[in-house]
Design a protein around this motif. Structure first.
Motif, PDB file in Angstrom:
ATOM      1  N   ASP A   1       0.843  -1.188   0.000  1.00  0.00           N
ATOM      2  CA  ASP A   1       0.000   0.000   0.000  1.00  0.00           C
ATOM      3  C   ASP A   1       0.883   1.245   0.000  1.00  0.00           C
ATOM      4  O   ASP A   1       2.032   1.210   0.452  1.00  0.00           O
ATOM      5  N   THR A   2       0.337   2.345  -0.488  1.00  0.00           N
ATOM      6  CA  THR A   2       1.140   3.557  -0.629  1.00  0.00           C
ATOM      7  C   THR A   2       1.792   3.954   0.683  1.00  0.00           C
ATOM      8  O   THR A   2       2.987   4.290   0.723  1.00  0.00           O
ATOM      9  N   TYR A   3       1.061   3.903   1.777  1.00  0.00           N
ATOM     10  CA  TYR A   3       1.628   4.312   3.048  1.00  0.00           C
ATOM     11  C   TYR A   3       2.770   3.391   3.471  1.00  0.00           C
ATOM     12  O   TYR A   3       3.758   3.853   4.076  1.00  0.00           O
ATOM     13  N   GLU A   4       2.672   2.091   3.139  1.00  0.00           N
ATOM     14  CA  GLU A   4       3.751   1.159   3.476  1.00  0.00           C
ATOM     15  C   GLU A   4       5.011   1.490   2.683  1.00  0.00           C
ATOM     16  O   GLU A   4       6.123   1.466   3.228  1.00  0.00           O
ATOM     17  N   ARG A   5       4.846   1.787   1.395  1.00  0.00           N
ATOM     18  CA  ARG A   5       6.005   2.098   0.560  1.00  0.00           C
ATOM     19  C   ARG A   5       6.657   3.405   0.995  1.00  0.00           C
ATOM     20  O   ARG A   5       7.888   3.511   1.068  1.00  0.00           O
ATOM     21  N   LEU A   6       5.848   4.402   1.290  1.00  0.00           N
ATOM     22  CA  LEU A   6       6.414   5.682   1.724  1.00  0.00           C
ATOM     23  C   LEU A   6       7.133   5.538   3.066  1.00  0.00           C
ATOM     24  O   LEU A   6       8.200   6.123   3.276  1.00  0.00           O
ATOM     25  N   GLU A   7       6.564   4.751   3.965  1.00  0.00           N
ATOM     26  CA  GLU A   7       7.221   4.529   5.258  1.00  0.00           C
ATOM     27  C   GLU A   7       8.559   3.824   5.083  1.00  0.00           C
ATOM     28  O   GLU A   7       9.539   4.144   5.763  1.00  0.00           O
ATOM     29  N   MET A   8       8.614   2.858   4.156  1.00  0.00           N
ATOM     30  CA  MET A   8       9.865   2.145   3.927  1.00  0.00           C
ATOM     31  C   MET A   8      10.907   3.057   3.295  1.00  0.00           C
ATOM     32  O   MET A   8      12.086   3.031   3.681  1.00  0.00           O
TER      33      MET A   8
ATOM     34  N   TYR B   1       7.024  11.603  -7.254  1.00  0.00           N
ATOM     35  CA  TYR B   1       7.254  10.804  -8.452  1.00  0.00           C
ATOM     36  C   TYR B   1       6.036   9.954  -8.771  1.00  0.00           C
ATOM     37  O   TYR B   1       5.582   9.893  -9.923  1.00  0.00           O
ATOM     38  N   TRP B   2       5.484   9.294  -7.756  1.00  0.00           N
ATOM     39  CA  TRP B   2       4.309   8.452  -7.972  1.00  0.00           C
ATOM     40  C   TRP B   2       3.072   9.277  -8.285  1.00  0.00           C
ATOM     41  O   TRP B   2       2.126   8.765  -8.894  1.00  0.00           O
ATOM     42  N   ALA B   3       3.067  10.556  -7.873  1.00  0.00           N
ATOM     43  CA  ALA B   3       1.935  11.428  -8.174  1.00  0.00           C
ATOM     44  C   ALA B   3       1.945  11.888  -9.625  1.00  0.00           C
ATOM     45  O   ALA B   3       0.976  12.492 -10.089  1.00  0.00           O
TER      46      ALA B   3
ATOM     47  N   GLU C   1      13.950  17.475 -13.249  1.00  0.00           N
ATOM     48  CA  GLU C   1      14.472  17.578 -11.878  1.00  0.00           C
ATOM     49  C   GLU C   1      13.967  16.432 -11.015  1.00  0.00           C
ATOM     50  O   GLU C   1      14.723  15.840 -10.238  1.00  0.00           O
ATOM     51  N   MET C   2      12.695  16.095 -11.178  1.00  0.00           N
ATOM     52  CA  MET C   2      12.134  15.002 -10.387  1.00  0.00           C
ATOM     53  C   MET C   2      12.710  13.663 -10.825  1.00  0.00           C
ATOM     54  O   MET C   2      13.017  12.804  -9.990  1.00  0.00           O
TER      55      MET C   2
END
Length: 273
Positions: free
Chosen positions: A115-122, A138-140, A146-147
């Protein structure tokens, strides 16, 4: 392969690379060792590597999954073990869902996205708040130069947990790859949203082995554990490897090769002639 004075049949492994837009050389040299116990077949997927480039209308999960079947038919490969890494694992999984009677086994390495929150936390755990912010943008869909530079400089190195990164075992690995960046961009902007890896799992009928890295920032270990639970209707093996990131065959080659050998050999049933 030889067995004294006779020739002995051995299982066949078909390998589907990740990327997407990369090619089969990502499997080398690690998966070359599988030739000791199986016939190893590499496939550059449509749009990637040394296969025809085609165009976005042909770069779909369904087309790639059916390509794997057509490829096996063309080479008269019966009931191979299908091995997919990262996005290649999505293709392998869909092939097993769409054609449940065609494979003797399924091996999925670093496949199920957290899940997105899991990936961002990692990402934050591995690279700090800056890595989390870059991944989020990037995912957005931020497509600016630059990005892209920030993603490649800050986030991509976090995929590997090996000193020196993904190129440590073979300094020429990434230079050998024939990338099609258009496929990667199409994945990022279109395909990543279109594929639901959880749908249709009840159609998977073959033995399955799931490999995951404990520190994978995208195909998280927690997602792999949920995935294994959802496949409890079939013979499923889950291995979460400590100190490994994304791409277990590269991150932990000896351990993952031992697991692959055991899975493939233990499930091989020679044909009656």
């Amino acid at each position: 392969m030889t067995d004294g004075p006779d020739m002995a049949e051995r299982p066949t492994i078909v390998l589907l690379h990740g990327g997407p837009g990369a090619d089969h050389t990502l499997f080398k040299p690690e998966l070359s060792a599988a030739a000791g116990f199986a016939q190893v077949i590499y496939l550059d997927q449509r749009g990637s590597g040394r296969s025809v480039r085609s165009g976005p209308l042909q770069w779909t999960w369904e087309r790639w999954a059916d390509d794997a079947i057509d490829f096996c038919d063309a080479l008269e490969i019966e009931r191979p073990v299908l091995v997919g890494t990262s996005s290649g694992g999505w293709v392998a999984l869909l092939a097993a869902i769409r054609h449940p009677d065609r494979f003797a086994g399924l091996v999925l390495d670093s496949v199920m996205p957290g899940d997105t929150y899991e990936r961002l936390e990692m990402f934050e755990r591995l690279g700090g708040p800056e890595a989390r912010e870059v991944a989020l943008r990037y995912w957005a869909g931020d497509t600016g130069d630059e990005m892209t530079d920030a993603w490649e400089r800050i986030c991509l190195p976090l995929y590997s947990q090996q000193p020196g990164g993904d190129d440590v075992a073979d300094g020429n690995r990434l230079r050998r790859v024939r990338w099609n960046d258009e496929v990667l961009d199409h994945f990022r902007m279109v395909l990543a949203r279109e594929f639901d890896p959880w749908r249709g799992l009840d159609q998977v009928a073959c033995r399955t082995m799931i490999l995951a890295g404990e520190h994978d920032p995208v195909a998280t270990a927690s997602a792999a554990r949920r995935f294994a639970h959802r496949l409890s209707h079939t013979d499923v093996r889950l291995h979460v490897l400590a100190k490994a990131g994304h791409g277990v065959f590269r991150e932990a080659p000896k351990r993952s090769m031992d697991l692959l050998r055991d899975f493939v050999v233990s499930g091989h049933v020679p044909r009656l002639h």
